[in-house]
Design an enzyme around this catalytic site. Structure first.
Site, PDB file in Angstrom:
ATOM      1  N   SER A 189       0.810  -1.231   0.000  1.00 35.95           N
ATOM      2  CA  SER A 189       0.000   0.000   0.000  1.00 35.95           C
ATOM      3  C   SER A 189       0.836   1.270   0.000  1.00 35.95           C
ATOM      4  O   SER A 189       0.401   2.310   0.500  1.00 35.95           O
ATOM      5  CB  SER A 189      -0.954   0.041   1.209  1.00 35.95           C
ATOM      6  OG  SER A 189      -1.677  -1.157   1.292  1.00 35.95           O
ATOM      7  N   ARG A 190       2.049   1.172  -0.494  1.00 40.61           N
ATOM      8  CA  ARG A 190       2.945   2.346  -0.556  1.00 40.61           C
ATOM      9  C   ARG A 190       3.323   2.890   0.818  1.00 40.61           C
ATOM     10  O   ARG A 190       3.783   4.011   0.939  1.00 40.61           O
ATOM     11  CB  ARG A 190       2.327   3.475  -1.411  1.00 40.61           C
ATOM     12  CG  ARG A 190       2.118   3.080  -2.875  1.00 40.61           C
ATOM     13  CD  ARG A 190       3.476   2.958  -3.573  1.00 40.61           C
ATOM     14  NE  ARG A 190       3.402   2.510  -4.966  1.00 40.61           N
ATOM     15  CZ  ARG A 190       3.455   1.242  -5.358  1.00 40.61           C
ATOM     16  NH1 ARG A 190       3.533   0.267  -4.471  1.00 40.61           N
ATOM     17  NH2 ARG A 190       3.429   0.931  -6.644  1.00 40.61           N
ATOM     18  N   LEU A 191       3.093   2.069   1.873  1.00 40.14           N
ATOM     19  CA  LEU A 191       3.489   2.506   3.222  1.00 40.14           C
ATOM     20  C   LEU A 191       4.879   1.946   3.519  1.00 40.14           C
ATOM     21  O   LEU A 191       5.076   1.124   4.429  1.00 40.14           O
ATOM     22  CB  LEU A 191       2.456   2.038   4.254  1.00 40.14           C
ATOM     23  CG  LEU A 191       1.067   2.668   4.076  1.00 40.14           C
ATOM     24  CD1 LEU A 191       0.104   2.164   5.151  1.00 40.14           C
ATOM     25  CD2 LEU A 191       1.156   4.191   4.143  1.00 40.14           C
TER      26      LEU A 191
END
Ligand SMILES: Cc1cc2nc3c(=O)[nH]c(=O)nc-3n(C[C@H](O)[C@H](O)[C@H](O)COP(=O)(O)O)c2cc1C
Length: 218
Positions: A189-191
């Site tokens: 999630s692009r985290l």
């Protein structure tokens, strides 16, 4: 249609956090470099070196890491090349490792200085003969008339220098003394995980090494 717009990857292999990261960024870097070597990635020792000339324009190219210790990170090159000229004008530089198979990036920033002539000699004489002749035959980053002219220069130097060529003075190592490391581990999630080490105190290889550790937003 732009195929690049839809090209993306999700990252899920590993994580990096404030507890698992080593206290010393050199150790953390060594752990990740060893994992890149063990994973038998193509050219795990390749890093992008960025330098800046006196006009402020940045310039990047790949070089190979040849040494790592608490003093810094070493690579070898031609001191008269574009990078060599830029480093003479401005010793600030950055190194970038990208290991896509491990979903990792490492950014290292610091100051460059030449390694000692003895250290450059030792590495130069460990190289294959062809590479040592090549260091004489190539005026790195200068225009050359043709491939044939390069081959001719190589043959001429081979005949002249024989089997034990000395190290040319214009060829040798630089050591980057880091004041900042950043370890990036891709996450879902692009985290992504980003752990930064910023050195406290003065720059330079003899400065005391106390590191401020922070997590950065992805
Ligand atoms: C995988 C790879 C490894 C390289 N390793 C080195 C190196 O260790 N030293 C070097 O001077 N150039 C190396 N090069 C060539 C540099 O990228 C660059 O073309 C050259 O150093 C001239 O750069 P400059 O004109 O900016 O000085 C390598 C290139 C690649 C693609």
């Amino acid at each position: 249609m732009n195929p690049l717009a839809d090209l993306r990857k999700d990252y899920s292999q590993a994580s990096l956090d404030e507890l698992s990261v080593r206290k010393d960024p050199f150790q953390q870097f060594e752990v990740w470099l060893n994992e890149a070597l063990e994973a038998q990635l193509p050219e795990p020792n390749a890093m992008v070196l960025s330098t800046v000339g006196s006009d402020g324009s940045p310039s990047s190219r790949v070089v190979l890491i040849k040494g790592l210790n608490l003093q810094g990170i070493v690579f070898y090159t031609n001191y008269q090349s574009v990078k060599g000229q830029q480093i003479a004008q401005n010793p600030r530089a950055s190194l970038l490792f990208f290991w896509p198979e491990l979903e990792r990036q490492v950014r290292i920033e610091g100051l460059l200085e030449k390694v000692s002539p003895e250290e450059s000699d030792a590495y130069f004489h460990s190289r294959p003969l062809e590479s040592r002749i090549g260091a004489w035959a190539s005026s790195q980053s200068q225009p050359v008339d043709s491939r044939e002219a390069l081959a001719q220069a190589f043959d001429d130097f081979r005949n002249k220098l024989g089997s034990e060529p000395p190290r040319p003075e214009h060829w040798g190592g630089y050591r980057l003394s880091p004041h900042r490391f950043e370890f990036w581990q891709g996450r879902p999630s692009r985290l992504h995980d980003r752990i930064e080490f910023q050195r406290e105190g003065a720059e330079g290889s003899d400065a005391q090494k106390h590191w401020q550790v922070r997590r950065l937003s992805p």
